[in-house]
Design an enzyme around this catalytic site. Structure first.
Site, PDB file in Angstrom:
ATOM      1  N   LYS A 133       0.807  -1.209   0.000  1.00  0.00           N
ATOM      2  CA  LYS A 133       0.000   0.000   0.000  1.00  0.00           C
ATOM      3  C   LYS A 133       0.851   1.276   0.000  1.00  0.00           C
ATOM      4  O   LYS A 133       0.519   2.240  -0.684  1.00  0.00           O
ATOM      5  CB  LYS A 133      -0.834  -0.017   1.286  1.00  0.00           C
ATOM      6  CG  LYS A 133      -2.175   0.577   1.203  1.00  0.00           C
ATOM      7  CD  LYS A 133      -3.105  -0.001   2.301  1.00  0.00           C
ATOM      8  CE  LYS A 133      -2.418  -0.422   3.591  1.00  0.00           C
ATOM      9  NZ  LYS A 133      -2.462   0.608   4.632  1.00  0.00           N
TER      10      LYS A 133
ATOM     11  N   ARG B 112      11.886 -10.302   5.237  1.00  0.00           N
ATOM     12  CA  ARG B 112      12.542  -9.137   5.835  1.00  0.00           C
ATOM     13  C   ARG B 112      13.623  -9.549   6.824  1.00  0.00           C
ATOM     14  O   ARG B 112      13.455 -10.513   7.574  1.00  0.00           O
ATOM     15  CB  ARG B 112      11.517  -8.306   6.609  1.00  0.00           C
ATOM     16  CG  ARG B 112      10.548  -7.571   5.749  1.00  0.00           C
ATOM     17  CD  ARG B 112       9.646  -6.820   6.691  1.00  0.00           C
ATOM     18  NE  ARG B 112       8.666  -6.010   5.999  1.00  0.00           N
ATOM     19  CZ  ARG B 112       7.680  -5.368   6.634  1.00  0.00           C
ATOM     20  NH1 ARG B 112       7.570  -5.462   7.950  1.00  0.00           N
ATOM     21  NH2 ARG B 112       6.837  -4.645   5.956  1.00  0.00           N
TER      22      ARG B 112
ATOM     23  N   ARG C  17      12.953 -10.371  12.651  1.00  0.00           N
ATOM     24  CA  ARG C  17      12.193  -9.970  13.831  1.00  0.00           C
ATOM     25  C   ARG C  17      11.078 -10.984  14.075  1.00  0.00           C
ATOM     26  O   ARG C  17      10.536 -11.555  13.129  1.00  0.00           O
ATOM     27  CB  ARG C  17      11.576  -8.573  13.638  1.00  0.00           C
ATOM     28  CG  ARG C  17      12.600  -7.452  13.515  1.00  0.00           C
ATOM     29  CD  ARG C  17      11.902  -6.096  13.450  1.00  0.00           C
ATOM     30  NE  ARG C  17      10.735  -6.175  12.560  1.00  0.00           N
ATOM     31  CZ  ARG C  17       9.563  -5.591  12.798  1.00  0.00           C
ATOM     32  NH1 ARG C  17       9.380  -4.874  13.878  1.00  0.00           N
ATOM     33  NH2 ARG C  17       8.567  -5.704  11.943  1.00  0.00           N
TER      34      ARG C  17
ATOM     35  N   ARG D 215      -1.343 -11.440  12.576  1.00  0.00           N
ATOM     36  CA  ARG D 215      -1.614 -10.036  12.272  1.00  0.00           C
ATOM     37  C   ARG D 215      -2.638  -9.905  11.146  1.00  0.00           C
ATOM     38  O   ARG D 215      -3.505  -9.044  11.181  1.00  0.00           O
ATOM     39  CB  ARG D 215      -0.315  -9.347  11.819  1.00  0.00           C
ATOM     40  CG  ARG D 215       0.337  -8.508  12.888  1.00  0.00           C
ATOM     41  CD  ARG D 215       1.819  -8.377  12.631  1.00  0.00           C
ATOM     42  NE  ARG D 215       2.166  -7.437  11.561  1.00  0.00           N
ATOM     43  CZ  ARG D 215       3.274  -7.551  10.822  1.00  0.00           C
ATOM     44  NH1 ARG D 215       4.109  -8.557  10.998  1.00  0.00           N
ATOM     45  NH2 ARG D 215       3.541  -6.659   9.910  1.00  0.00           N
TER      46      ARG D 215
END
Ligand SMILES: [Zn+2]
Length: 254
Positions: A41, A160, A193, A204
């Site tokens: 986004k 990531r 992470r 999430r």
């Protein structure tokens, strides 16, 4: 190409100017961007701003900025409440997020239009936004919802990595370090992470869907919802985004 203006100014309260300069778009667009974390986004937001004008109002910016909090400037009333909640490790309440947006009512009403990113996130916030816009004499043109398969989002986010020492971010596919597992800048260890592990991402995404589905339904009923498949590369996704925006109602007076 339009400029983004000062994205931080709107966080500083009602008196701050976003200092957006440059050409005014032929028509101000009033858009909401929706979509789960990892859908891309933010990248689309930047492309929309560059092509269609509008002030980029991102609540993600609010929270990142507030977490750094190095300006020495007195925060706006709603920002002070948000900061206090974050310092206690609590979520910022719906009511406070709404107040943060309400403080920027001038920005919502300005001649450049706006692109809201990260807000509204709940049905309560969506209702509040309607009221705020009504008071400003503005109407939303569309709520653009980006979607992609859960497996693809998990693949993107779980790639990531972050440097343990200097916190520089990497991505195993899109932004790999020169030496696998080592930071280009400081040679520190690259770690994943906990938030970026597949199980946490899935949690999430489900939490996001639970709160956001009623928001999608709210905009669908008003005929404002536009859905865009975000599984392609950002350039292709923007081609579709541009078509969607161009098909919205034609120019209206400022
Ligand atoms: Zn490093």
């Amino acid at each position: 190409m339009y400029t983004t203006g000062n994205r931080i100014a709107w966080l500083q309260g009602p008196d701050a100017s976003c200092a957006k300069t440059g050409p005014v778009p032929p028509r101000p667009w009033h858009l909401v961007l929706l979509g789960p974390p990892g859908v891309g986004k933010g990248t689309q937001a930047e492309k929309i701003i560059a092509e269609f004008g509008a002030c980029h109002l991102s609540t993600g910016d609010v929270f990142r900025y507030a977490a750094r909090d190095t300006s020495g400037q007195a925060p706006s009333p709603a920002m002070a409440v948000a900061l206090a909640a974050m310092k206690r490790g609590e979520l910022v309440s719906d009511a406070t997020v709404v107040e943060l947006v309400r403080e920027r009512i001038q920005c919502l009403a300005c001649q450049y239009g706006f692109l809201l990113d990260g807000f509204p996130r709940t049905l309560e916030q969506a209702h509040a936004l309607d009221a705020i816009l009504g008071a400003a004499g503005r109407k939303l043109d569309a709520a653009i919802n980006y979607f992609a398969p859960e497996s693809l989002i998990i693949e993107r986010l779980s790639g990531r990595r972050v440097c343990r020492q200097c916190r520089t971010g990497y991505h195993v596919q899109n932004k790999p370090p020169r030496v696998s597992g080592r930071c280009d800048a400081c040679d520190g260890d690259l770690i994943q992470r906990d938030d970026d592990k597949p199980e946490a991402i899935r949690t999430r995404l489900h939490a996001y869907a639970t709160t956001c589905d009623p928001v999608l339904e709210f905009y669908r009923r008003q005929g404002l919802l536009r859905k865009i498949d975000a599984s392609g590369d950002p350039g292709a996704v923007f081609v579709h985004t541009r078509e969607v925006i161009q098909k919205l109602s034609p120019a209206v007076p400022h």
